[in-house]
Design a protein around this motif. Sequence first.
Motif, PDB file in Angstrom:
ATOM      1  N   ALA A 145     -16.685 -10.224  10.161  1.00  0.00           N
ATOM      2  CA  ALA A 145     -15.948  -9.990   8.912  1.00  0.00           C
ATOM      3  C   ALA A 145     -16.639 -10.688   7.746  1.00  0.00           C
ATOM      4  O   ALA A 145     -16.725 -10.142   6.641  1.00  0.00           O
ATOM      5  CB  ALA A 145     -14.503 -10.473   9.048  1.00  0.00           C
ATOM      6  N   TYR A 156     -21.628  -5.816  -5.022  1.00  0.00           N
ATOM      7  CA  TYR A 156     -20.934  -6.003  -6.302  1.00  0.00           C
ATOM      8  C   TYR A 156     -21.864  -6.659  -7.324  1.00  0.00           C
ATOM      9  O   TYR A 156     -21.943  -6.224  -8.462  1.00  0.00           O
ATOM     10  CB  TYR A 156     -19.690  -6.858  -6.078  1.00  0.00           C
ATOM     11  CG  TYR A 156     -18.982  -7.233  -7.357  1.00  0.00           C
ATOM     12  CD1 TYR A 156     -18.137  -6.326  -7.987  1.00  0.00           C
ATOM     13  CD2 TYR A 156     -19.154  -8.485  -7.936  1.00  0.00           C
ATOM     14  CE1 TYR A 156     -17.491  -6.657  -9.156  1.00  0.00           C
ATOM     15  CE2 TYR A 156     -18.507  -8.828  -9.102  1.00  0.00           C
ATOM     16  CZ  TYR A 156     -17.677  -7.913  -9.714  1.00  0.00           C
ATOM     17  OH  TYR A 156     -17.035  -8.247 -10.873  1.00  0.00           O
ATOM     18  N   ILE A 172     -20.154  -6.640   0.733  1.00  0.00           N
ATOM     19  CA  ILE A 172     -19.372  -6.195  -0.428  1.00  0.00           C
ATOM     20  C   ILE A 172     -19.738  -7.033  -1.654  1.00  0.00           C
ATOM     21  O   ILE A 172     -19.965  -6.498  -2.744  1.00  0.00           O
ATOM     22  CB  ILE A 172     -17.854  -6.312  -0.139  1.00  0.00           C
ATOM     23  CG1 ILE A 172     -17.448  -5.305   0.934  1.00  0.00           C
ATOM     24  CG2 ILE A 172     -17.037  -6.103  -1.417  1.00  0.00           C
ATOM     25  CD1 ILE A 172     -16.061  -5.549   1.512  1.00  0.00           C
ATOM     26  N   SER A 206     -10.868  -8.076  -2.223  1.00  0.00           N
ATOM     27  CA  SER A 206      -9.763  -7.530  -1.431  1.00  0.00           C
ATOM     28  C   SER A 206     -10.084  -7.572   0.057  1.00  0.00           C
ATOM     29  O   SER A 206     -11.251  -7.534   0.451  1.00  0.00           O
ATOM     30  CB  SER A 206      -9.488  -6.085  -1.847  1.00  0.00           C
ATOM     31  OG  SER A 206      -9.103  -6.043  -3.195  1.00  0.00           O
ATOM     32  N   ALA A 207      -9.021  -7.599   0.850  1.00  0.00           N
ATOM     33  CA  ALA A 207      -9.187  -7.577   2.303  1.00  0.00           C
ATOM     34  C   ALA A 207      -9.741  -6.220   2.723  1.00  0.00           C
ATOM     35  O   ALA A 207      -9.422  -5.191   2.131  1.00  0.00           O
ATOM     36  CB  ALA A 207      -7.850  -7.826   2.982  1.00  0.00           C
ATOM     37  N   ASN A 208     -10.580  -6.240   3.753  1.00  0.00           N
ATOM     38  CA  ASN A 208     -11.068  -4.983   4.303  1.00  0.00           C
ATOM     39  C   ASN A 208     -10.647  -4.896   5.773  1.00  0.00           C
ATOM     40  O   ASN A 208     -10.047  -5.829   6.312  1.00  0.00           O
ATOM     41  CB  ASN A 208     -12.581  -4.820   4.109  1.00  0.00           C
ATOM     42  CG  ASN A 208     -13.410  -5.788   4.919  1.00  0.00           C
ATOM     43  OD1 ASN A 208     -12.948  -6.396   5.884  1.00  0.00           O
ATOM     44  ND2 ASN A 208     -14.661  -5.937   4.539  1.00  0.00           N
ATOM     45  N   LYS A 209     -10.980  -3.788   6.415  1.00  0.00           N
ATOM     46  CA  LYS A 209     -10.499  -3.580   7.788  1.00  0.00           C
ATOM     47  C   LYS A 209     -11.060  -4.619   8.749  1.00  0.00           C
ATOM     48  O   LYS A 209     -10.381  -5.028   9.681  1.00  0.00           O
ATOM     49  CB  LYS A 209     -10.811  -2.163   8.269  1.00  0.00           C
ATOM     50  CG  LYS A 209     -12.276  -1.851   8.428  1.00  0.00           C
ATOM     51  CD  LYS A 209     -12.491  -0.418   8.895  1.00  0.00           C
ATOM     52  CE  LYS A 209     -13.972  -0.108   8.914  1.00  0.00           C
ATOM     53  NZ  LYS A 209     -14.231   1.262   9.299  1.00  0.00           N
ATOM     54  N   ARG A 251       0.829  -1.215   0.000  1.00  0.00           N
ATOM     55  CA  ARG A 251       0.000   0.000   0.000  1.00  0.00           C
ATOM     56  C   ARG A 251       0.859   1.259   0.000  1.00  0.00           C
ATOM     57  O   ARG A 251       0.597   2.191  -0.750  1.00  0.00           O
ATOM     58  CB  ARG A 251      -0.942   0.000   1.203  1.00  0.00           C
ATOM     59  CG  ARG A 251      -2.139  -0.928   1.030  1.00  0.00           C
ATOM     60  CD  ARG A 251      -3.133  -0.803   2.171  1.00  0.00           C
ATOM     61  NE  ARG A 251      -2.583  -1.137   3.483  1.00  0.00           N
ATOM     62  CZ  ARG A 251      -2.401  -2.368   3.944  1.00  0.00           C
ATOM     63  NH1 ARG A 251      -2.710  -3.391   3.202  1.00  0.00           N
ATOM     64  NH2 ARG A 251      -1.890  -2.573   5.133  1.00  0.00           N
ATOM     65  N   SER A 301     -19.457  -8.643   6.673  1.00  0.00           N
ATOM     66  CA  SER A 301     -18.920  -7.452   6.027  1.00  0.00           C
ATOM     67  C   SER A 301     -18.541  -7.764   4.580  1.00  0.00           C
ATOM     68  O   SER A 301     -18.865  -7.012   3.657  1.00  0.00           O
ATOM     69  CB  SER A 301     -17.723  -6.952   6.824  1.00  0.00           C
ATOM     70  OG  SER A 301     -16.791  -6.326   6.037  1.00  0.00           O
ATOM     71  N   TYR A 302     -17.846  -8.887   4.372  1.00  0.00           N
ATOM     72  CA  TYR A 302     -17.479  -9.301   3.014  1.00  0.00           C
ATOM     73  C   TYR A 302     -18.722  -9.661   2.206  1.00  0.00           C
ATOM     74  O   TYR A 302     -18.814  -9.353   1.016  1.00  0.00           O
ATOM     75  CB  TYR A 302     -16.528 -10.495   3.046  1.00  0.00           C
ATOM     76  CG  TYR A 302     -15.113 -10.139   3.404  1.00  0.00           C
ATOM     77  CD1 TYR A 302     -14.347  -9.299   2.596  1.00  0.00           C
ATOM     78  CD2 TYR A 302     -14.519 -10.659   4.545  1.00  0.00           C
ATOM     79  CE1 TYR A 302     -13.043  -8.972   2.926  1.00  0.00           C
ATOM     80  CE2 TYR A 302     -13.211 -10.348   4.879  1.00  0.00           C
ATOM     81  CZ  TYR A 302     -12.485  -9.509   4.069  1.00  0.00           C
ATOM     82  OH  TYR A 302     -11.197  -9.200   4.394  1.00  0.00           O
ATOM     83  N   LYS A 335      -9.006  -7.738   8.384  1.00  0.00           N
ATOM     84  CA  LYS A 335      -7.686  -7.532   8.979  1.00  0.00           C
ATOM     85  C   LYS A 335      -7.755  -7.600  10.507  1.00  0.00           C
ATOM     86  O   LYS A 335      -6.870  -8.179  11.140  1.00  0.00           O
ATOM     87  CB  LYS A 335      -7.103  -6.196   8.518  1.00  0.00           C
ATOM     88  CG  LYS A 335      -6.743  -6.193   7.047  1.00  0.00           C
ATOM     89  CD  LYS A 335      -6.285  -4.828   6.599  1.00  0.00           C
ATOM     90  CE  LYS A 335      -6.078  -4.830   5.096  1.00  0.00           C
ATOM     91  NZ  LYS A 335      -5.670  -3.538   4.591  1.00  0.00           N
ATOM     92  N   THR A 385      -3.241  -9.668  -4.493  1.00  0.00           N
ATOM     93  CA  THR A 385      -4.596  -9.727  -3.948  1.00  0.00           C
ATOM     94  C   THR A 385      -5.149 -11.146  -3.982  1.00  0.00           C
ATOM     95  O   THR A 385      -6.113 -11.445  -3.280  1.00  0.00           O
ATOM     96  CB  THR A 385      -5.564  -8.768  -4.687  1.00  0.00           C
ATOM     97  OG1 THR A 385      -5.606  -9.113  -6.064  1.00  0.00           O
ATOM     98  CG2 THR A 385      -5.157  -7.324  -4.506  1.00  0.00           C
TER      99      THR A 385
END
Length: 179
Positions: free
Chosen positions: A160, A171, A167, A118-121, A52, A163-164, A124, A62
């Motif tokens: 998580a 999408y 996304i 992609s990974a998100n917060k 990053r 959360s994904y 992580k 990724t």
Amino acid sequence: MNFPNLLTTIRIILVPLFIYIFFSPMKNNILYGTIILFIIGLTDILDGYIARKYNMITKLGTILDPIADKITIFGVIISFIHVDLIPYEVFIILFVKEISLALCGLLMYYSKESQPLSANKFGKIATFSFYVAVFSILFDFPQIVSQGLIGLTVVLNIFAFFSYFTIIYTYYNKDYHAN
């Protein structure tokens, strides 16, 4: 292959070494396994940070990074279950989450835009909590602390996942709502 991808590759290679050392009859096997796991965690942090900060994010990275995460998580969890350090239910919950995300990630990657997941917060944070929980076990924290951290890790991984899922849902529904 750039430097962050090399670090990710090293992480993937270190997981079997962790498992071998963890189960070896050598003296201090748990200590050496812990050191290897610390290096794995450190390379996980460094590869993302470097990619990053120096704009070295690649499509390969990724894809490789989540694979390395999954190999690490499953390698450690299966090892810990085998020696009765954590209950198998933790594996089942994380397995369902990781396999579901891997399948969704593949669908996104092979979709019309070839977009990797992609990974998100939240992911992580869940991964970080996993390392904290594992190290609490390896450093022989009081059992109640380790169990609490494992429980927190499970909850964060479920969060998580949703959360994904949001996304992924967004999408796949963006074209529908655009019309």
